[in-house]
Design a protein around this motif. Structure first.
Motif, PDB file in Angstrom:
ATOM      1  N   ARG A  22      36.024  40.167  15.948  1.00  0.00           N
ATOM      2  CA  ARG A  22      35.492  41.537  15.989  1.00  0.00           C
ATOM      3  C   ARG A  22      36.601  42.509  16.391  1.00  0.00           C
ATOM      4  NH1 ARG A  22      31.454  38.232  17.891  1.00  0.00           N
ATOM      5  NH2 ARG A  22      29.379  38.487  16.980  1.00  0.00           N
ATOM      6  N   GLU A  23      36.330  43.786  16.200  1.00  0.00           N
ATOM      7  CA  GLU A  23      37.302  44.829  16.537  1.00  0.00           C
ATOM      8  C   GLU A  23      37.596  44.825  18.043  1.00  0.00           C
ATOM      9  OE1 GLU A  23      38.889  47.422  14.540  1.00  0.00           O
ATOM     10  OE2 GLU A  23      38.375  45.869  13.089  1.00  0.00           O
ATOM     11  N   PRO A  24      38.856  45.083  18.457  1.00  0.00           N
ATOM     12  CA  PRO A  24      39.167  45.173  19.897  1.00  0.00           C
ATOM     13  C   PRO A  24      38.401  46.339  20.542  1.00  0.00           C
ATOM     14  CG  PRO A  24      41.190  45.102  18.579  1.00  0.00           C
ATOM     15  CD  PRO A  24      40.052  45.301  17.626  1.00  0.00           C
ATOM     16  N   LYS A  25      38.129  46.227  21.806  1.00  0.00           N
ATOM     17  CA  LYS A  25      37.381  47.263  22.532  1.00  0.00           C
ATOM     18  C   LYS A  25      38.346  48.013  23.437  1.00  0.00           C
ATOM     19  CE  LYS A  25      33.223  46.064  23.894  1.00  0.00           C
ATOM     20  NZ  LYS A  25      32.155  46.907  23.358  1.00  0.00           N
ATOM     21  N   GLU A  26      38.301  49.338  23.397  1.00  0.00           N
ATOM     22  CA  GLU A  26      39.177  50.149  24.246  1.00  0.00           C
ATOM     23  C   GLU A  26      38.402  50.635  25.468  1.00  0.00           C
ATOM     24  OE1 GLU A  26      40.999  53.201  21.864  1.00  0.00           O
ATOM     25  OE2 GLU A  26      42.615  51.839  21.274  1.00  0.00           O
ATOM     26  N   ILE A  27      38.987  50.404  26.637  1.00  0.00           N
ATOM     27  CA  ILE A  27      38.303  50.762  27.892  1.00  0.00           C
ATOM     28  C   ILE A  27      39.171  51.710  28.698  1.00  0.00           C
ATOM     29  CG2 ILE A  27      37.540  49.811  30.119  1.00  0.00           C
ATOM     30  CD1 ILE A  27      36.734  47.309  28.379  1.00  0.00           C
ATOM     31  N   SER A  28      38.586  52.808  29.128  1.00  0.00           N
ATOM     32  CA  SER A  28      39.298  53.806  29.934  1.00  0.00           C
ATOM     33  C   SER A  28      39.426  53.283  31.371  1.00  0.00           C
ATOM     34  CB  SER A  28      38.522  55.121  29.906  1.00  0.00           C
ATOM     35  OG  SER A  28      38.830  55.887  31.044  1.00  0.00           O
ATOM     36  N   LEU A  29      40.645  53.325  31.901  1.00  0.00           N
ATOM     37  CA  LEU A  29      40.867  52.851  33.273  1.00  0.00           C
ATOM     38  C   LEU A  29      40.180  53.757  34.288  1.00  0.00           C
ATOM     39  CD1 LEU A  29      44.568  51.546  33.399  1.00  0.00           C
ATOM     40  CD2 LEU A  29      42.465  50.299  32.984  1.00  0.00           C
ATOM     41  N   LYS A  30      39.995  55.020  33.924  1.00  0.00           N
ATOM     42  CA  LYS A  30      39.298  55.940  34.833  1.00  0.00           C
ATOM     43  C   LYS A  30      37.833  55.513  34.992  1.00  0.00           C
ATOM     44  CE  LYS A  30      39.269  60.834  35.999  1.00  0.00           C
ATOM     45  NZ  LYS A  30      40.340  60.755  36.985  1.00  0.00           N
ATOM     46  N   ASN A  31      37.206  55.164  33.834  1.00  0.00           N
ATOM     47  CA  ASN A  31      35.818  54.689  33.882  1.00  0.00           C
ATOM     48  C   ASN A  31      35.714  53.374  34.646  1.00  0.00           C
ATOM     49  OD1 ASN A  31      34.878  56.857  32.481  1.00  0.00           O
ATOM     50  ND2 ASN A  31      34.828  55.825  30.482  1.00  0.00           N
ATOM     51  N   LEU A  32      36.690  52.500  34.430  1.00  0.00           N
ATOM     52  CA  LEU A  32      36.716  51.213  35.128  1.00  0.00           C
ATOM     53  C   LEU A  32      36.748  51.435  36.650  1.00  0.00           C
ATOM     54  CD1 LEU A  32      37.124  48.047  35.040  1.00  0.00           C
ATOM     55  CD2 LEU A  32      39.573  48.510  35.098  1.00  0.00           C
ATOM     56  N   SER A  33      37.615  52.361  37.083  1.00  0.00           N
ATOM     57  CA  SER A  33      37.725  52.661  38.516  1.00  0.00           C
ATOM     58  C   SER A  33      36.448  53.268  39.077  1.00  0.00           C
ATOM     59  CB  SER A  33      38.895  53.619  38.772  1.00  0.00           C
ATOM     60  OG  SER A  33      40.106  52.953  38.538  1.00  0.00           O
ATOM     61  N   LYS A  34      35.770  54.081  38.259  1.00  0.00           N
ATOM     62  CA  LYS A  34      34.502  54.692  38.715  1.00  0.00           C
ATOM     63  C   LYS A  34      33.445  53.617  38.962  1.00  0.00           C
ATOM     64  CE  LYS A  34      34.910  59.333  36.736  1.00  0.00           C
ATOM     65  NZ  LYS A  34      34.534  60.209  35.607  1.00  0.00           N
ATOM     66  N   ILE A  35      33.372  52.628  38.066  1.00  0.00           N
ATOM     67  CA  ILE A  35      32.412  51.523  38.211  1.00  0.00           C
ATOM     68  C   ILE A  35      32.720  50.749  39.492  1.00  0.00           C
ATOM     69  CG2 ILE A  35      31.659  49.305  37.221  1.00  0.00           C
ATOM     70  CD1 ILE A  35      32.252  50.574  34.411  1.00  0.00           C
ATOM     71  N   GLY A  41      42.061  47.050  38.066  1.00  0.00           N
ATOM     72  CA  GLY A  41      41.032  47.669  38.894  1.00  0.00           C
ATOM     73  C   GLY A  41      41.581  48.436  40.082  1.00  0.00           C
ATOM     74  N   SER A  42      40.882  49.515  40.444  1.00  0.00           N
ATOM     75  CA  SER A  42      41.242  50.310  41.611  1.00  0.00           C
ATOM     76  C   SER A  42      39.958  50.855  42.240  1.00  0.00           C
ATOM     77  CB  SER A  42      42.145  51.478  41.203  1.00  0.00           C
ATOM     78  OG  SER A  42      42.233  52.414  42.270  1.00  0.00           O
ATOM     79  N   ALA A  43      39.954  50.900  43.564  1.00  0.00           N
ATOM     80  CA  ALA A  43      38.761  51.417  44.261  1.00  0.00           C
ATOM     81  C   ALA A  43      38.779  52.930  44.364  1.00  0.00           C
ATOM     82  CB  ALA A  43      38.687  50.790  45.654  1.00  0.00           C
ATOM     83  N   TRP A  44      39.857  53.550  43.870  1.00  0.00           N
ATOM     84  CA  TRP A  44      40.020  55.003  44.005  1.00  0.00           C
ATOM     85  C   TRP A  44      40.162  55.620  42.614  1.00  0.00           C
ATOM     86  CZ3 TRP A  44      39.449  56.903  48.821  1.00  0.00           C
ATOM     87  CH2 TRP A  44      39.671  58.265  49.010  1.00  0.00           C
ATOM     88  N   PRO A  45      39.094  56.224  42.051  1.00  0.00           N
ATOM     89  CA  PRO A  45      39.121  56.689  40.648  1.00  0.00           C
ATOM     90  C   PRO A  45      40.142  57.780  40.369  1.00  0.00           C
ATOM     91  CG  PRO A  45      36.920  56.920  41.618  1.00  0.00           C
ATOM     92  CD  PRO A  45      37.827  56.532  42.712  1.00  0.00           C
ATOM     93  N   GLY A  46      40.489  58.576  41.376  1.00  0.00           N
ATOM     94  CA  GLY A  46      41.423  59.690  41.164  1.00  0.00           C
ATOM     95  C   GLY A  46      42.813  59.256  40.745  1.00  0.00           C
ATOM     96  N   GLU A  47      43.139  57.979  40.889  1.00  0.00           N
ATOM     97  CA  GLU A  47      44.484  57.478  40.582  1.00  0.00           C
ATOM     98  C   GLU A  47      44.768  57.463  39.079  1.00  0.00           C
ATOM     99  OE1 GLU A  47      47.179  56.259  42.494  1.00  0.00           O
ATOM    100  OE2 GLU A  47      46.113  57.407  44.010  1.00  0.00           O
ATOM    101  N   ASN A  48      43.714  57.205  38.278  1.00  0.00           N
ATOM    102  CA  ASN A  48      43.924  57.016  36.838  1.00  0.00           C
ATOM    103  C   ASN A  48      43.755  58.300  36.048  1.00  0.00           C
ATOM    104  OD1 ASN A  48      42.260  54.169  37.723  1.00  0.00           O
ATOM    105  ND2 ASN A  48      44.242  53.967  36.725  1.00  0.00           N
ATOM    106  N   LYS A  49      44.638  58.475  35.057  1.00  0.00           N
ATOM    107  CA  LYS A  49      44.542  59.640  34.160  1.00  0.00           C
ATOM    108  C   LYS A  49      43.539  59.320  33.054  1.00  0.00           C
ATOM    109  CE  LYS A  49      49.307  61.123  34.970  1.00  0.00           C
ATOM    110  NZ  LYS A  49      49.744  60.013  35.833  1.00  0.00           N
TER     111      LYS A  49
END
Length: 460
Positions: free
Chosen positions: A282-295, A261-269
């Motif tokens: 079940r199938e693994p779930k892929e999560i974008s770190l940019k979306n995570l930071s935005k949340i 996690g990061s509080a600054w979304p611009g850090e992640n590509k």
């Protein structure tokens, strides 16, 4: 040989309960003897909502701290927080019969009694009364009125108020866990003791303690507490947002927040992705770190905005109230990556992360120096101030083979309490310019803790 002053603090948080045993070493630093930590199951946003689960969590933390330290805990200083806490500013005065007579402790006591009679909303009680400045016959900015002369003694107070039922529930949980309650303190004040320097308190500083269920604020200026607030949001709402936004379970959301996690979304590509194992094959779930930071960013901005509204309500834009030392972040939420930069960006104020290591002995465990334990360290420091013997060595109590009744008998003995109170009074008479402040705070705490004990005894 001088008796060892063993102190115990109990931090009842929304996500964790921490019991910490410590003492002052020969250099005046805090030596931690043992720490116990358990998952907090019966607390929501700083308020007990399941007494049975809270008792179990407290007992687990106490047991672990006792096993780690070799000490048996008798009583604890507990931190109070929660969304029911609010604060008010109040000014009161007394007129003295003889202005030629020196101002003494009795005059201060009269002033305290008047503040204690303040009418509160139904179900509310005064927890803290924190004196700011005294005024004698119009002469203002007096920090120590005892020893002076005058006819009119006036003081401004910062009064912290909370729901009596919530505080009594905490007292009931402590008592049912087989230990005694030796003191109560507002959690942001305990955290402030642990992470702020006296210079920062003089210059003006806002302490923001981001916990699991609440975010606590304490503002100091000229060495005096000026404003306190509890915002009913903390790290848990960030975890809930991740859980909902990424459609994953809470445990995975918490791990994602802590590790990536990061509080600054611009850090992640955009191409940075983390894979979460699927449930039950079940199938693994892929999560974008940019979306995570935005949340995370969206929720942290909301929390910081609410805190900054409180800072503005204090009036920091007034040059006389300016917070020169800026903001100090502590608590588990302060460990979130880039949160310091985000707070600086939103508030325009200098910010640092507050670690309790300044007061800890040099050989302390690195984990205890984390902002996560700031409140617990502050509570142990408060317990040391009380000068009670809050824990005894296991080997010292094994001869009589006494069960928990022994602990209660020691603390409930009124003669022991009287001796402790007398020792406290002797100490107070020798304190420096802030002795009146301490006397008022302790006076209120002694009476408030006694009030809770009476309530619990009558309830039985």
């Amino acid at each position: 040989m001088e008796k060892e002053n063993i102190a115990v603090g109990l931090d009842i948080g929304t996500t964790k309960i921490v019991a910490m045993i410590g003492k002052k070493n020969e250099y005046g630093k805090l030596e931690i003897l043992g720490v116990g930590k358990s998952k907090s199951l019966g607390v929501a946003r700083g308020v007990v909502n399941n007494i049975t689960q809270t008792i179990q969590s407290i007992q687990q933390a106490i047991q672990e701290a006792e096993n780690n330290s070799g000490y048996k805990i008798k009583d604890v200083v507990v931190g109070i927080a929660g969304q029911h806490i609010r604060s008010i500013q109040h000014t009161d005065y007394i007129s003295r019969n003889n202005p030629e007579e020196v101002i003494g402790g009795n005059d201060i006591q009269l002033l305290i009694d008047q503040v204690n009679k303040l009418a509160m909303l139904p179900g509310e009680e005064i927890i803290h009364v924190l004196p700011q400045e005294f005024k004698i016959d119009g002469q203002s900015e007096i920090k120590e009125p005892i020893g002076m002369y005058g006819g009119r003694l006036e003081s401004s107070f910062h009064v912290v108020v909370g729901q009596a039922s919530s505080i009594r529930n905490v007292g009931r949980c402590i008592q049912s866990s087989g230990i005694e309650l030796s003191g109560l303190t507002l959690e942001p004040l305990a955290s402030a003791d642990a992470v702020l320097s006296q210079e920062e308190k003089e210059a003006g500083v806002a302490l923001i303690d981001i916990g699991g269920g609440t975010t606590d604020l304490a503002i100091f200026k000229d060495g005096i507490i000026r404003h306190t607030a509890v915002i009913p949001f903390g790290g848990n709402v960030i975890t809930d947002d991740i859980k909902e936004g990424c459609s994953i379970i809470e445990k995975q959301a918490e791990l994602l927040k802590v590790k990536f996690g990061s509080a600054w979304p611009g850090e992640n590509k955009d191409n940075e992705i983390v894979s979460i194992p699927g449930l039950r094959g079940r199938e693994p779930k892929e999560i974008s770190l940019k979306n995570l930071s935005k949340i995370i960013h969206a929720r942290v901005v909301e929390i910081v905005d609410q805190v900054f509204t409180e800072v503005k309500a204090y009036g920091h834009e007034d040059p006389r109230k300016k917070l020169i030392a800026g903001i100090v972040l502590t608590g588990g939420g302060a460990q979130l990556k880039h949160i310091k930069q985000l707070v600086e960006y939103i508030t325009g104020m200098d910010t640092r992360i507050g670690y309790p290591n300044e007061h800890l002995a040099g050989n302390s465990d690195e984990e205890i120096s984390s902002p996560l334990y700031a409140t617990a360290v502050g509570l142990v420091m408060k317990s040391i101030e009380n000068k009670t013997q809050s824990a005894v060595r296991m080997d010292a109590i094994e001869q009589p083979k006494a069960p928990p009744i022994y602990r209660q008998a020691v603390v409930q003995n009124p003669m022991v309490n009287e001796v402790l109170e007398e020792e406290e009074e002797d100490e107070n008479s020798n304190e420096k310019h802030n002795s009146t402040v301490n006397r008022i705070q302790r006076n209120f705490f002694d009476r408030y803790v006694d009030k809770i004990k009476d309530f619990l005894d009558n309830a039985e």
